[in-house]
Scaffold this active site. Structure first.
Site, PDB file in Angstrom:
ATOM      1  CE  LYS A   5      12.362  27.890  -6.880  1.00 55.34           C
ATOM      2  NZ  LYS A   5      12.311  26.045  -6.965  1.00 55.34           N
ATOM      3  CE  LYS A  47       9.503  28.092 -15.037  1.00 54.45           C
ATOM      4  NZ  LYS A  47       9.545  26.580 -14.231  1.00 54.45           N
ATOM      5  CE  LYS A  51       2.472  23.676  -9.818  1.00 52.63           C
ATOM      6  NZ  LYS A  51       4.211  23.052  -9.983  1.00 52.63           N
TER       7      LYS A  51
HETATM    8  P1  TYM Z   1       7.250  21.820 -11.252  1.00 54.68           P
HETATM    9  O1  TYM Z   1       6.336  21.951  -9.920  1.00 54.68           O
HETATM   10  O2  TYM Z   1       7.803  23.143 -10.858  1.00 54.68           O
HETATM   11  O3  TYM Z   1       6.726  21.287 -12.381  1.00 54.68           O
HETATM   12  C1  TYM Z   1       5.876  19.901 -11.883  1.00 54.68           C
HETATM   13  C2  TYM Z   1       6.379  19.528 -13.669  1.00 54.68           C
HETATM   14  O4  TYM Z   1       6.241  20.269 -14.510  1.00 54.68           O
HETATM   15  C3  TYM Z   1       6.643  20.853 -15.518  1.00 54.68           C
HETATM   16  N1  TYM Z   1       6.820  22.480 -15.990  1.00 54.68           N
HETATM   17  C4  TYM Z   1       6.471  22.395 -17.190  1.00 54.68           C
HETATM   18  N2  TYM Z   1       6.981  22.023 -18.360  1.00 54.68           N
HETATM   19  C5  TYM Z   1       6.710  22.703 -19.876  1.00 54.68           C
HETATM   20  N3  TYM Z   1       6.170  24.571 -19.593  1.00 54.68           N
HETATM   21  C6  TYM Z   1       6.062  24.662 -18.876  1.00 54.68           C
HETATM   22  N4  TYM Z   1       5.548  25.979 -18.780  1.00 54.68           N
HETATM   23  C7  TYM Z   1       6.016  24.474 -17.424  1.00 54.68           C
HETATM   24  N5  TYM Z   1       6.563  24.745 -15.922  1.00 54.68           N
HETATM   25  C8  TYM Z   1       6.711  23.066 -14.939  1.00 54.68           C
HETATM   26  C9  TYM Z   1       7.858  20.704 -14.624  1.00 54.68           C
HETATM   27  O5  TYM Z   1       8.487  20.113 -15.346  1.00 54.68           O
HETATM   28  C10 TYM Z   1       8.005  19.735 -14.086  1.00 54.68           C
HETATM   29  O6  TYM Z   1       7.613  18.297 -14.491  1.00 54.68           O
HETATM   30  N6  TYM Z   1      11.309  19.758  -9.265  1.00 54.68           N
HETATM   31  C11 TYM Z   1      10.136  19.403  -9.450  1.00 54.68           C
HETATM   32  C12 TYM Z   1       9.967  18.511  -8.753  1.00 54.68           C
HETATM   33  C13 TYM Z   1      10.344  17.623  -8.631  1.00 54.68           C
HETATM   34  C14 TYM Z   1      10.833  16.467  -9.323  1.00 54.68           C
HETATM   35  C15 TYM Z   1      11.107  16.300  -8.424  1.00 54.68           C
HETATM   36  C16 TYM Z   1      10.109  16.121 -10.211  1.00 54.68           C
HETATM   37  C17 TYM Z   1      10.192  17.756  -7.149  1.00 54.68           C
HETATM   38  N7  TYM Z   1      11.496  16.325  -6.903  1.00 54.68           N
HETATM   39  C18 TYM Z   1      11.980  14.144  -8.823  1.00 54.68           C
HETATM   40  C19 TYM Z   1      11.048  15.425 -10.958  1.00 54.68           C
HETATM   41  C20 TYM Z   1      11.884  14.229 -10.501  1.00 54.68           C
HETATM   42  C21 TYM Z   1       9.185  20.933  -9.934  1.00 54.68           C
HETATM   43  O7  TYM Z   1       9.756  22.098  -9.400  1.00 54.68           O
HETATM   44  O8  TYM Z   1       7.845  20.739 -10.419  1.00 54.68           O
END
Ligand code: TYM
Length: 331
Positions: free
Chosen positions: A113, A195, A198
């Protein structure tokens, strides 16, 4: 018997996509009956990369609506918004004192990032894993359903929990990343570049809000090649990804047929993509329609968010009482 505590979160930084669904939300839905579940929208986290908040409220509502449309029942779980739970911010402060600059700077997501936004390498970006650990530990969660990209953050959360326990006494369990089946999931982008996400190539990402024509168009444009020339060869990762998607949304016999065609070097990717596109439309369209209905009902959303906040604060404040007692901050 006390149910195990589960927690996970999603950042409201854009439209949710198939990676979010298969990496995370599908597991949430499967866990809601047998675990004590906390699922939330990580709106504080989104400020580390998206300081402009014009779209934020809408995005928060959409994440809540899409989770429910995917099958999450807000009466069975705590479904809440991060900024409604101030205990998370207090825990973040305590854990910050146990997190070292060197380890934070080495985190892969921080390095990625920082490269993407060189003019805004803010302290929140650096301490992102500390806030994430606070989200998890504030409910003393043991299972965290996430995709593969969050593995390193989970390892850091375990380190912070153990450091806290060592210094102040045993308050936290050590949380583990979780997926039904043994492997954490990673859904690749349809253009074969990294991957699905969003905010990167939107034509190579299948969103839960995409209309049927867009879904078909994106899948027909997915990267393929001229096909294998020796039987039973290893699939290139962009082809493997199409098979992964097919396994997730199509009937087993459809998957088996195309897999055999691949192994016998007679696969026609055009036919495979047409089939996958129709199965994907059948999969996404009911979610899209249900989510749109829920999202247009602001009163319902407000009620759900309020109910989630009450449940989350009840659990979080109990943890913070323990935390303050262990540190000796109870006067
Ligand atoms: P975020 O918002 O990027 O994504 C949400 C969830 O989707 C999963 N994910 C994927 N899994 C498989 N293939 C992909 N291409 C893919 N893209 C996203 C992510 O692994 C996630 O589970 N840091 C986290 C948000 C967060 C969080 C937490 C998660 C904040 N606090 C505490 C768990 C526990 C995030 O940016 O997810």
């Amino acid at each position: 018997m006390n149910k195990e505590v589960v927690l996970s979160g999603i950042r409201p930084t854009g439209f949710l996509h198939l990676g979010n669904y298969f990496g995370a939300m599908r597991n949430y839905v499967r866990m809601q009956d047998n675990f004590n579940c906390y699922f939330f929208v990580a709106n504080w986290h989104s400020l580390t990369t998206h300081p402009d908040t014009k779209e934020l409220q809408n995005s928060v509502h959409r994440v809540i609506a899409e989770n429910i449309a995917c099958g999450l029942n807000p009466d069975k779980v705590a479904l809440y918004v991060q900024s409604d739970v101030p205990e998370i911010a207090e825990l973040y402060l305590y854990l910050s004192m146990l997190a070292y600059k060197g380890e934070l700077e080495k985190t892969t997501t921080f390095k990625d990032k920082a490269r993407l936004q060189p003019d805004n390498i803010n302290a929140g970006l650096l301490t992102y894993p500390v806030l994430m650990a606070s989200d998890i530990l504030v409910h003393r969660a043991v299972k965290v359903p996430v995709g593969k990209d969050q593995e390193q953050h989970l390892e850091m959360a375990r380190n912070f929990a153990e450091r806290f326990n060592y210094r102040y006494g045993p308050v936290f369990p050590t949380p583990q990343a979780f997926n039904f089946g043994n492997e954490l999931i990673k859904i690749m982008s349809l253009d074969g570049n990294g991957k699905m996400s969003k905010s990167e190539n939107q034509m190579a990402t299948l969103y839960l809000a995409d209309d049927n024509d867009i879904i078909r168009k994106k899948i027909m444009k997915a990267k393929t090649d001229s096909g294998p020339t020796t039987s039973n060869s290893i699939k290139p990762d962009y082809i493997e990804n199409l098979f992964t998607l097919m396994k997730l949304v199509s009937n087993e016999d459809v998957y088996t047929k195309f897999n055999e065609d691949f192994n016998n070097c007679i696969i026609r990717y055009g036919d495979m993509k047409k089939q996958l596109a129709e199965d994907m439309v059948a999969f996404i369209s009911p979610i899209r329609e249900k989510a749109a209905d829920i999202q247009s009902n602001k009163e319902l959303l407000t009620t759900i968010i309020h109910q989630g906040k009450e449940k989350a604060r009840y659990s979080a404040s109990a943890t913070l009482t323990e935390v303050r007692k262990s540190i000796g901050m109870n006067y």
